[in-house]
Design a protein around this motif. Sequence first.
Motif, PDB file in Angstrom:
ATOM      1  N   LEU A   1     -89.040 -76.959 -77.758  1.00 49.40           N
ATOM      2  CA  LEU A   1     -88.556 -75.210 -77.666  1.00 49.40           C
ATOM      3  C   LEU A   1     -89.125 -74.610 -78.462  1.00 49.40           C
ATOM      4  O   LEU A   1     -89.992 -75.609 -79.025  1.00 49.40           O
ATOM      5  N   ARG A   2     -89.446 -73.701 -78.126  1.00 48.37           N
ATOM      6  CA  ARG A   2     -89.665 -73.074 -78.986  1.00 48.37           C
ATOM      7  C   ARG A   2     -88.606 -71.418 -79.658  1.00 48.37           C
ATOM      8  O   ARG A   2     -88.614 -70.447 -78.765  1.00 48.37           O
ATOM      9  N   LYS A   3     -88.935 -70.876 -80.498  1.00 52.92           N
ATOM     10  CA  LYS A   3     -88.155 -69.830 -81.030  1.00 52.92           C
ATOM     11  C   LYS A   3     -89.068 -68.640 -82.322  1.00 52.92           C
ATOM     12  O   LYS A   3     -88.848 -69.850 -83.461  1.00 52.92           O
ATOM     13  N   ASP A   4     -89.536 -68.580 -81.949  1.00 52.60           N
ATOM     14  CA  ASP A   4     -90.364 -67.731 -83.177  1.00 52.60           C
ATOM     15  C   ASP A   4     -91.474 -68.264 -83.419  1.00 52.60           C
ATOM     16  O   ASP A   4     -91.926 -68.853 -83.317  1.00 52.60           O
ATOM     17  N   SER A   5     -91.007 -68.855 -85.046  1.00 55.64           N
ATOM     18  CA  SER A   5     -92.099 -69.522 -86.031  1.00 55.64           C
ATOM     19  C   SER A   5     -91.043 -71.437 -85.891  1.00 55.64           C
ATOM     20  O   SER A   5     -91.977 -72.513 -86.234  1.00 55.64           O
ATOM     21  N   ILE A   6     -89.689 -70.947 -84.746  1.00 58.55           N
ATOM     22  CA  ILE A   6     -89.791 -72.754 -85.089  1.00 58.55           C
ATOM     23  C   ILE A   6     -89.699 -73.673 -83.754  1.00 58.55           C
ATOM     24  O   ILE A   6     -89.122 -73.043 -82.337  1.00 58.55           O
ATOM     25  N   GLY A   7     -89.743 -74.859 -83.862  1.00 58.72           N
ATOM     26  CA  GLY A   7     -90.431 -75.479 -82.964  1.00 58.72           C
ATOM     27  C   GLY A   7     -89.427 -77.336 -82.955  1.00 58.72           C
ATOM     28  O   GLY A   7     -88.969 -77.759 -83.787  1.00 58.72           O
ATOM     29  N   LEU A   8     -88.613 -77.558 -81.652  1.00 58.29           N
ATOM     30  CA  LEU A   8     -88.000 -78.174 -81.468  1.00 58.29           C
ATOM     31  C   LEU A   8     -88.550 -79.530 -80.825  1.00 58.29           C
ATOM     32  O   LEU A   8     -88.300 -78.615 -79.077  1.00 58.29           O
ATOM     33  N   HIS A   9     -88.501 -80.530 -80.819  1.00 58.82           N
ATOM     34  CA  HIS A   9     -88.685 -81.399 -79.424  1.00 58.82           C
ATOM     35  C   HIS A   9     -87.464 -82.256 -79.706  1.00 58.82           C
ATOM     36  O   HIS A   9     -86.770 -83.083 -80.162  1.00 58.82           O
ATOM     37  N   LYS A  10     -86.750 -82.281 -78.238  1.00 58.31           N
ATOM     38  CA  LYS A  10     -85.708 -83.042 -78.108  1.00 58.31           C
ATOM     39  C   LYS A  10     -85.711 -83.997 -76.933  1.00 58.31           C
ATOM     40  O   LYS A  10     -86.633 -84.034 -75.869  1.00 58.31           O
ATOM     41  N   CYS A  11     -85.598 -86.018 -76.808  1.00 60.35           N
ATOM     42  CA  CYS A  11     -85.372 -86.293 -77.176  1.00 60.35           C
ATOM     43  C   CYS A  11     -84.323 -87.383 -76.256  1.00 60.35           C
ATOM     44  O   CYS A  11     -83.443 -87.279 -76.915  1.00 60.35           O
ATOM     45  N   THR A  12     -84.028 -88.357 -75.262  1.00 57.02           N
ATOM     46  CA  THR A  12     -83.158 -88.945 -74.788  1.00 57.02           C
ATOM     47  C   THR A  12     -82.977 -89.898 -76.166  1.00 57.02           C
ATOM     48  O   THR A  12     -84.379 -90.636 -76.361  1.00 57.02           O
ATOM     49  N   LEU A  13     -81.546 -90.636 -76.199  1.00 59.33           N
ATOM     50  CA  LEU A  13     -81.456 -91.272 -77.267  1.00 59.33           C
ATOM     51  C   LEU A  13     -81.761 -93.107 -76.667  1.00 59.33           C
ATOM     52  O   LEU A  13     -82.683 -93.323 -76.935  1.00 59.33           O
ATOM     53  N   HIS A  14     -82.758 -92.920 -75.515  1.00 53.94           N
ATOM     54  CA  HIS A  14     -83.714 -94.177 -75.023  1.00 53.94           C
ATOM     55  C   HIS A  14     -84.917 -94.183 -75.725  1.00 53.94           C
ATOM     56  O   HIS A  14     -85.277 -94.938 -75.629  1.00 53.94           O
ATOM     57  N   TYR A  15     -84.978 -92.826 -74.831  1.00 53.55           N
ATOM     58  CA  TYR A  15     -86.931 -92.753 -75.087  1.00 53.55           C
ATOM     59  C   TYR A  15     -87.215 -92.882 -76.927  1.00 53.55           C
ATOM     60  O   TYR A  15     -87.799 -93.411 -77.534  1.00 53.55           O
ATOM     61  N   THR A  16     -85.748 -92.462 -77.763  1.00 54.34           N
ATOM     62  CA  THR A  16     -86.066 -92.721 -79.262  1.00 54.34           C
ATOM     63  C   THR A  16     -85.989 -94.347 -79.616  1.00 54.34           C
ATOM     64  O   THR A  16     -86.649 -94.409 -81.019  1.00 54.34           O
ATOM     65  N   THR A  17     -84.665 -94.962 -79.383  1.00 55.12           N
ATOM     66  CA  THR A  17     -84.542 -95.974 -79.423  1.00 55.12           C
ATOM     67  C   THR A  17     -85.819 -96.768 -79.211  1.00 55.12           C
ATOM     68  O   THR A  17     -86.705 -98.055 -79.684  1.00 55.12           O
ATOM     69  N   GLU A  18     -86.487 -96.571 -77.650  1.00 55.95           N
ATOM     70  CA  GLU A  18     -88.526 -97.603 -77.557  1.00 55.95           C
ATOM     71  C   GLU A  18     -88.702 -96.831 -77.804  1.00 55.95           C
ATOM     72  O   GLU A  18     -89.668 -97.937 -78.269  1.00 55.95           O
ATOM     73  N   ALA A  19     -89.019 -95.959 -78.934  1.00 55.65           N
ATOM     74  CA  ALA A  19     -90.071 -95.940 -80.013  1.00 55.65           C
ATOM     75  C   ALA A  19     -89.921 -96.312 -80.717  1.00 55.65           C
ATOM     76  O   ALA A  19     -91.098 -97.494 -81.388  1.00 55.65           O
ATOM     77  N   ILE A  20     -88.475 -96.343 -81.177  1.00 53.40           N
ATOM     78  CA  ILE A  20     -88.674 -97.398 -82.691  1.00 53.40           C
ATOM     79  C   ILE A  20     -89.137 -98.482 -82.826  1.00 53.40           C
ATOM     80  O   ILE A  20     -89.786-100.101 -83.493  1.00 53.40           O
ATOM     81  N   TRP A  21     -88.933-100.053 -81.512  1.00 54.56           N
ATOM     82  CA  TRP A  21     -88.921-100.847 -81.373  1.00 54.56           C
ATOM     83  C   TRP A  21     -90.041-101.468 -80.978  1.00 54.56           C
ATOM     84  O   TRP A  21     -90.093-102.141 -80.913  1.00 54.56           O
ATOM     85  N   THR A  22     -90.277-100.508 -80.573  1.00 55.50           N
ATOM     86  CA  THR A  22     -92.091-100.728 -79.819  1.00 55.50           C
ATOM     87  C   THR A  22     -93.446-100.563 -80.980  1.00 55.50           C
ATOM     88  O   THR A  22     -94.455-100.790 -80.537  1.00 55.50           O
TER      89      THR A  22
END
Length: 67
Positions: free
Chosen positions: A45-66
């Motif tokens: 998502l974006r608003k003006d100069s602010i960008g955000l990435h949102k992900c599910t907890l599953h996606y976050t946990t998987e990325a950390i452990w792999t």
Amino acid sequence: MISVTEFRSATPILASLDIARTVAFYETKLGFTTLYSAQNEYAVLRKDSIGLHKCTLHYTTEAIWTE
């Protein structure tokens, strides 16, 4: 003389329990625009100069452990 690093922007990746609901909130209440969304697992998502990435907890946990 000491060199100082200047950061001009940051784009955090934040976890969400429900991407669709989170995106709807950011769009309707905060005025963000969705640039990318994938199967209720990830959104950018974006608003003006602010960008955000949102992900599910599953996606976050998987990325950390792999990595």
